[in-house]
Design a protein around this motif. Structure first.
Motif, short mmCIF file in Angstrom:
data_model
loop_
_atom_site.label_atom_id
_atom_site.label_comp_id
_atom_site.label_asym_id
_atom_site.label_seq_id
_atom_site.Cartn_x
_atom_site.Cartn_y
_atom_site.Cartn_z
N VAL A 1 0.86 -1.18 0.00
CA VAL A 1 0.00 0.00 0.00
C VAL A 1 0.90 1.23 0.00
O VAL A 1 1.76 1.38 0.87
CB VAL A 1 -0.92 0.02 1.24
CG1 VAL A 1 -1.67 1.35 1.34
CG2 VAL A 1 -1.90 -1.15 1.19
N VAL A 2 0.69 2.11 -0.98
CA VAL A 2 1.42 3.38 -1.04
C VAL A 2 0.44 4.51 -0.74
O VAL A 2 -0.60 4.62 -1.38
CB VAL A 2 2.09 3.59 -2.41
CG1 VAL A 2 2.61 5.01 -2.55
CG2 VAL A 2 3.23 2.59 -2.61
N VAL A 3 0.77 5.31 0.26
CA VAL A 3 -0.04 6.48 0.61
C VAL A 3 0.80 7.70 0.27
O VAL A 3 1.80 7.99 0.94
CB VAL A 3 -0.40 6.49 2.11
CG1 VAL A 3 -1.29 7.69 2.43
CG2 VAL A 3 -1.07 5.18 2.53
N ASN A 4 0.43 8.37 -0.80
CA ASN A 4 1.22 9.53 -1.25
C ASN A 4 0.63 10.81 -0.67
O ASN A 4 -0.44 11.25 -1.09
CB ASN A 4 1.24 9.58 -2.77
CG ASN A 4 2.11 10.71 -3.28
OD1 ASN A 4 2.92 11.27 -2.53
ND2 ASN A 4 1.97 11.03 -4.55
N LEU A 5 1.33 11.39 0.30
CA LEU A 5 0.85 12.61 0.95
C LEU A 5 1.50 13.87 0.36
O LEU A 5 1.29 14.97 0.85
CB LEU A 5 1.12 12.54 2.45
CG LEU A 5 0.33 11.45 3.18
CD1 LEU A 5 0.71 11.39 4.65
CD2 LEU A 5 -1.17 11.68 3.04
N THR A 6 2.30 13.67 -0.68
CA THR A 6 2.92 14.81 -1.37
C THR A 6 1.83 15.63 -2.05
O THR A 6 0.93 15.06 -2.67
CB THR A 6 3.89 14.27 -2.44
OG1 THR A 6 4.78 13.36 -1.81
CG2 THR A 6 4.66 15.38 -3.12
N THR A 7 1.90 16.94 -1.94
CA THR A 7 0.90 17.78 -2.59
C THR A 7 1.08 17.72 -4.10
O THR A 7 2.17 17.95 -4.62
CB THR A 7 1.05 19.25 -2.12
OG1 THR A 7 0.92 19.28 -0.71
CG2 THR A 7 0.00 20.13 -2.76
N THR A 8 -0.02 17.37 -4.80
CA THR A 8 0.01 17.32 -6.26
C THR A 8 -1.30 17.87 -6.80
O THR A 8 -2.24 18.08 -6.04
CB THR A 8 0.17 15.87 -6.78
OG1 THR A 8 -0.99 15.13 -6.42
CG2 THR A 8 1.41 15.20 -6.23
N GLY B 1 -13.44 8.96 -2.09
CA GLY B 1 -13.95 8.22 -3.24
C GLY B 1 -12.85 7.62 -4.10
O GLY B 1 -11.65 7.83 -3.88
N ALA B 2 -13.29 6.86 -5.12
CA ALA B 2 -12.36 6.06 -5.92
C ALA B 2 -11.56 6.88 -6.93
O ALA B 2 -10.50 6.45 -7.38
CB ALA B 2 -13.13 4.96 -6.64
N ASP B 3 -12.08 8.04 -7.32
CA ASP B 3 -11.29 8.90 -8.23
C ASP B 3 -10.08 9.41 -7.46
O ASP B 3 -10.23 10.21 -6.53
CB ASP B 3 -12.17 10.06 -8.71
CG ASP B 3 -11.40 11.07 -9.56
OD1 ASP B 3 -10.16 10.99 -9.64
OD2 ASP B 3 -12.06 11.96 -10.13
N PRO B 4 -8.88 8.99 -7.84
CA PRO B 4 -7.70 9.36 -7.03
C PRO B 4 -7.41 10.85 -7.03
O PRO B 4 -6.65 11.34 -6.19
CB PRO B 4 -6.55 8.58 -7.67
CG PRO B 4 -7.04 8.15 -9.01
CD PRO B 4 -8.53 8.12 -8.97
N GLY B 5 -8.04 11.60 -7.93
CA GLY B 5 -7.77 13.03 -8.00
C GLY B 5 -8.61 13.88 -7.05
O GLY B 5 -8.34 15.07 -6.89
N VAL B 6 -9.60 13.26 -6.41
CA VAL B 6 -10.56 14.10 -5.67
C VAL B 6 -9.97 14.69 -4.39
O VAL B 6 -10.25 15.85 -4.05
CB VAL B 6 -11.85 13.30 -5.37
CG1 VAL B 6 -12.75 14.08 -4.42
CG2 VAL B 6 -12.60 13.04 -6.66
N ALA B 7 -9.15 13.94 -3.68
CA ALA B 7 -8.54 14.51 -2.46
C ALA B 7 -7.68 15.71 -2.83
O ALA B 7 -7.74 16.77 -2.20
CB ALA B 7 -7.71 13.45 -1.73
N ALA B 8 -6.89 15.56 -3.91
CA ALA B 8 -6.04 16.67 -4.35
C ALA B 8 -6.88 17.85 -4.82
O ALA B 8 -6.55 19.01 -4.57
CB ALA B 8 -5.11 16.20 -5.48
#
Ligand SMILES: NC(=O)c1ccc[n+]([C@@H]2O[C@H](COP(=O)([O-])OP(=O)(O)OC[C@H]3O[C@@H](n4cnc5c(N)ncnc54)[C@H](OP(=O)(O)O)[C@@H]3O)[C@@H](O)[C@H]2O)c1
Length: 288
Positions: free
Chosen positions: A88-95, A159-166
């Motif tokens: 599991v990779v959790v990328n907390l880098t701001t993108t 949600g499943a769209d990986p872009g939503v948190a960013a």
């Protein structure tokens, strides 16, 4: 007794705060940083330092990535794709949202369970009340990592769209930046008569605090979509904006920060929406 094996890549201000919190929470932590000297205080506190990224990711089940930006993430992760498979990779880098989606697609190609995270906190807040982190992407990865994530602050799966948190991160930061720019405008105007920025900040804090509840009313107008609630109109707001711009210039202060909103209001008036609610400018923000 340790709870699980966690790796942190990146020991800047944020990566260090996250590592401290994970270690204090009982996780066995392996750390890697480009500048190796930054691992020393963590080793003294009980973490294990890895000499290489490959060694670091091999040691952990969950890999936190807290690097500078999207480019540095890919520079460091791509050579160790094989070692990351099944982890599991959790990328907390701001993108940006699309950078998050690109990394998620890359991870999926390599059998890596990928969560993209956004940190709505500063390092001192990590693990304390008020620390809020947003995640999106692989829901199964979130379920696996959830108890670890909750040690850092409130954890919310978007949600499943990986872009939503960013995206939410960038949207909230946009609101913050425009507000902060507003203080600079006010301070520039007031210092022309000898008022310190500190005093203007004090007054601005009180004023904005009193105004903040009106955000909900503006949002209701946008969500309603009719823009005829009888609230503050485009024409009224244009006149007010013109006064702000004139007042600023009268004091010898540029109105560059104020003019964009006036330009949008003028456009609305020019196409016959002068009597509509001013939040209608949101309809001009969509780029066709
Ligand atoms: N600090 C905050 O308040 C805050 C809040 C929310 C989100 N974030 C996000 O968290 C991330 C880290 O922020 P930070 O505050 O920890 O920044 P920082 O103190 O400037 O640390 C940056 C980290 O990235 C590493 N790095 C930079 N370029 C690299 C490369 N090409 N290869 C490998 N490592 C590289 C640095 O390594 P070296 O030590 O070798 O330079 C350092 O570990 C950023 O994306 C930031 O936007 C920070």
């Amino acid at each position: 007794m340790t709870k699980g094996k966690i790796t942190v890549l990146g020991l800047g201000a944020m990566g260090s705060a996250i590592t401290d919190r994970l270690r204090e929470s009982g996780y066995a932590t392996t750390v890697w940083n480009r500048t190796a000297a930054k691992t020393e205080p963590h080793v003294e506190a009980g973490s294990t330092a890895a000499d290489t990224v490959a060694g670091a990711v091999t040691a952990g089940d969950i890999i936190f990535v807290v690097l500078l930006d999207h480019a540095s993430v890919h520079e460091r992760l791509e050579p160790v794709a094989a070692e990351l498979e099944g982890k599991v990779v959790v990328n907390l880098t701001t993108t940006t949202p699309n950078e998050a989606r690109t990394t998620a697609a890359w991870a999926a190609e390599h059998g890596i369970a990928y969560l993209d995270g956004a940190i709505m906190a500063v390092p001192d807040m990590i693990g304390r009340p008020g620390s809020r982190l947003l995640y999106s992407g692989d829901e199964n990865a979130y379920a696996i990592a959830e108890s670890v994530l909750k040690t850092l602050g409130t954890a919310e799966f978007e949600g499943a769209d990986p872009g939503v948190a960013a995206l939410k991160d960038m949207a909230l930061l946009s609101a913050m930046e425009l507000m902060f720019a507003g203080l600079i405008q006010a301070a520039a105007m007031m210092r022309t008569v000898g008022v310190s920025a500190a005093d203007t900040a004090e007054e601005t804090t009180a004023w904005l605090g009193a105004m903040l509840p009106s955000l909900h009313g503006l949002a209701a107008i946008v969500d309603g979509g009719g823009y005829r609630t009888g609230g503050q109109s485009v024409d009224f707001t244009r006149a007010a904006a013109a006064s702000l711009i004139t007042a600023s210039r009268e004091q010898g202060i540029s109105a560059d920060l104020l003019e964009p909103q006036k330009k949008l209001l003028d456009e609305l008036a020019a196409i016959g929406h002068g009597a509509d609610d001013w939040p209608r400018i949101i309809e001009l923000l969509t780029i066709e």
